[in-house]
Design a protein around this motif. Structure first.
Motif, PDB file in Angstrom:
ATOM      1  N   LYS A  48     -23.786  31.066  25.914  1.00 52.69           N
ATOM      2  CA  LYS A  48     -24.620  31.942  26.754  1.00 52.69           C
ATOM      3  C   LYS A  48     -25.938  32.261  26.060  1.00 52.69           C
ATOM      4  N   ALA A  49     -25.876  32.490  24.767  1.00 51.97           N
ATOM      5  CA  ALA A  49     -27.089  32.788  24.013  1.00 51.97           C
ATOM      6  C   ALA A  49     -28.036  31.594  24.004  1.00 51.97           C
ATOM      7  N   VAL A  50     -27.496  30.395  23.804  1.00 53.16           N
ATOM      8  CA  VAL A  50     -28.327  29.189  23.831  1.00 53.16           C
ATOM      9  C   VAL A  50     -28.984  29.043  25.201  1.00 53.16           C
ATOM     10  N   ALA A  51     -28.235  29.243  26.273  1.00 48.14           N
ATOM     11  CA  ALA A  51     -28.793  29.129  27.629  1.00 48.14           C
ATOM     12  C   ALA A  51     -29.881  30.168  27.865  1.00 48.14           C
ATOM     13  N   ALA A  52     -29.668  31.391  27.404  1.00 51.01           N
ATOM     14  CA  ALA A  52     -30.658  32.461  27.590  1.00 51.01           C
ATOM     15  C   ALA A  52     -31.941  32.171  26.811  1.00 51.01           C
ATOM     16  N   VAL A  53     -31.802  31.712  25.588  1.00 51.27           N
ATOM     17  CA  VAL A  53     -32.981  31.385  24.780  1.00 51.27           C
ATOM     18  C   VAL A  53     -33.725  30.201  25.397  1.00 51.27           C
ATOM     19  N   ALA A  54     -33.004  29.208  25.879  1.00 58.00           N
ATOM     20  CA  ALA A  54     -33.644  28.057  26.516  1.00 58.00           C
ATOM     21  C   ALA A  54     -34.392  28.494  27.778  1.00 58.00           C
ATOM     22  N   ALA A  55     -33.792  29.360  28.577  1.00 56.72           N
ATOM     23  CA  ALA A  55     -34.452  29.848  29.797  1.00 56.72           C
ATOM     24  C   ALA A  55     -35.720  30.627  29.447  1.00 56.72           C
ATOM     25  N   ALA A  56     -35.633  31.485  28.441  1.00 61.93           N
ATOM     26  CA  ALA A  56     -36.806  32.254  28.023  1.00 61.93           C
ATOM     27  C   ALA A  56     -37.907  31.333  27.493  1.00 61.93           C
ATOM     28  N   THR A  57     -37.513  30.294  26.793  1.00 60.55           N
ATOM     29  CA  THR A  57     -38.472  29.328  26.263  1.00 60.55           C
ATOM     30  C   THR A  57     -39.175  28.593  27.393  1.00 60.55           C
ATOM     31  N   ARG A  58     -38.395  28.131  28.386  1.00 64.47           N
ATOM     32  CA  ARG A  58     -39.000  27.459  29.546  1.00 64.47           C
ATOM     33  C   ARG A  58     -39.999  28.375  30.245  1.00 64.47           C
ATOM     34  N   GLU A  59     -39.597  29.623  30.469  1.00 62.62           N
ATOM     35  CA  GLU A  59     -40.474  30.588  31.139  1.00 62.62           C
ATOM     36  C   GLU A  59     -41.756  30.803  30.331  1.00 62.62           C
ATOM     37  N   LEU A  60     -41.619  30.960  29.033  1.00 58.86           N
ATOM     38  CA  LEU A  60     -42.785  31.147  28.178  1.00 58.86           C
ATOM     39  C   LEU A  60     -43.730  29.954  28.277  1.00 58.86           C
ATOM     40  N   LEU A  61     -43.188  28.749  28.129  1.00 62.16           N
ATOM     41  CA  LEU A  61     -44.024  27.552  28.154  1.00 62.16           C
ATOM     42  C   LEU A  61     -44.677  27.327  29.509  1.00 62.16           C
ATOM     43  N   GLU A  62     -44.016  27.770  30.578  1.00 60.30           N
ATOM     44  CA  GLU A  62     -44.580  27.613  31.914  1.00 60.30           C
ATOM     45  C   GLU A  62     -45.680  28.628  32.210  1.00 60.30           C
ATOM     46  N   THR A  63     -45.703  29.737  31.486  1.00 58.61           N
ATOM     47  CA  THR A  63     -46.646  30.799  31.815  1.00 58.61           C
ATOM     48  C   THR A  63     -47.765  31.016  30.805  1.00 58.61           C
ATOM     49  N   ILE A  64     -47.604  30.560  29.569  1.00 60.50           N
ATOM     50  CA  ILE A  64     -48.690  30.767  28.613  1.00 60.50           C
ATOM     51  C   ILE A  64     -49.856  29.854  28.944  1.00 60.50           C
ATOM     52  N   GLU A  65     -51.027  30.322  28.613  1.00 59.33           N
ATOM     53  CA  GLU A  65     -52.231  29.525  28.807  1.00 59.33           C
ATOM     54  C   GLU A  65     -52.838  29.229  27.448  1.00 59.33           C
ATOM     55  N   VAL A  66     -53.118  27.957  27.234  1.00 56.92           N
ATOM     56  CA  VAL A  66     -53.734  27.525  25.989  1.00 56.92           C
ATOM     57  C   VAL A  66     -55.154  27.114  26.337  1.00 56.92           C
ATOM     58  N   ARG A  67     -56.116  27.719  25.676  1.00 61.37           N
ATOM     59  CA  ARG A  67     -57.518  27.402  25.956  1.00 61.37           C
ATOM     60  C   ARG A  67     -57.774  25.911  25.810  1.00 61.37           C
ATOM     61  N   GLY A  68     -58.457  25.354  26.800  1.00 57.19           N
ATOM     62  CA  GLY A  68     -58.832  23.950  26.749  1.00 57.19           C
ATOM     63  C   GLY A  68     -57.745  22.987  27.180  1.00 57.19           C
ATOM     64  N   SER A  69     -56.599  23.510  27.638  1.00 62.55           N
ATOM     65  CA  SER A  69     -55.517  22.637  28.076  1.00 62.55           C
ATOM     66  C   SER A  69     -55.181  22.927  29.528  1.00 62.55           C
ATOM     67  N   ALA A  70     -54.826  21.893  30.249  1.00 64.32           N
ATOM     68  CA  ALA A  70     -54.359  22.083  31.617  1.00 64.32           C
ATOM     69  C   ALA A  70     -52.928  22.577  31.564  1.00 64.32           C
ATOM     70  N   ARG A  71     -52.565  23.444  32.475  1.00 62.59           N
ATOM     71  CA  ARG A  71     -51.188  23.935  32.518  1.00 62.59           C
ATOM     72  C   ARG A  71     -50.289  22.806  32.980  1.00 62.59           C
ATOM     73  N   ARG A  72     -49.111  22.724  32.390  1.00 66.01           N
ATOM     74  CA  ARG A  72     -48.150  21.683  32.749  1.00 66.01           C
ATOM     75  C   ARG A  72     -46.770  22.297  32.797  1.00 66.01           C
ATOM     76  N   SER A  73     -45.866  21.593  33.394  1.00 64.01           N
ATOM     77  CA  SER A  73     -44.495  22.081  33.492  1.00 64.01           C
ATOM     78  C   SER A  73     -43.649  21.412  32.433  1.00 64.01           C
ATOM     79  N   PRO A  74     -43.104  22.190  31.481  1.00 60.99           N
ATOM     80  CA  PRO A  74     -42.235  21.585  30.472  1.00 60.99           C
ATOM     81  C   PRO A  74     -40.876  21.265  31.076  1.00 60.99           C
ATOM     82  N   THR A  75     -40.216  20.371  30.565  1.00 61.31           N
ATOM     83  CA  THR A  75     -38.858  19.925  30.929  1.00 61.31           C
ATOM     84  C   THR A  75     -38.888  18.558  31.553  1.00 61.31           C
ATOM     85  N   GLY A  76     -40.002  17.872  31.489  1.00 60.85           N
ATOM     86  CA  GLY A  76     -40.094  16.478  31.869  1.00 60.85           C
ATOM     87  C   GLY A  76     -39.396  16.171  33.080  1.00 60.85           C
TER      88      GLY A  76
END
Length: 76
Positions: A48-76
């Motif tokens: 459960k902890a692994v699943a929760a951390v993975a979900a939080a990681t996906r959410e973070l990567l989907e919502t953070i903005e990096v200057r000079g980069s186009a937003r993309r969806s992680p998880t291929g």
């Protein structure tokens, strides 16, 4: 922190897969729990902890903005 967890955002990693996220989550939970493989009575909590951390990681990567980069969806 855990040196085997790699940075999963651009420009450090261009193509983040679901496997990359799961591997990072597993390494994090292993590090903070102190267990490489949990005992049977702790397996559900560990998973459960692994699943929760993975979900939080996906959410973070989907919502953070990096200057000079186009937003993309992680998880291929």
């Amino acid at each position: 922190m855990c040196r085997s967890i790699k940075t999963l955002r651009e420009p450090f990693t261009e193509d983040v897969t679901a496997d990359d996220i799961e591997a990072a989550a597993l390494q994090y939970v292993r590090k903070i729990s102190g267990f490489r493989v949990p005992a049977a009575h702790n397996a559900e909590a560990f998973d459960k902890a692994v699943a929760a951390v993975a979900a939080a990681t996906r959410e973070l990567l989907e919502t953070i903005e990096v200057r000079g980069s186009a937003r993309r969806s992680p998880t291929g």
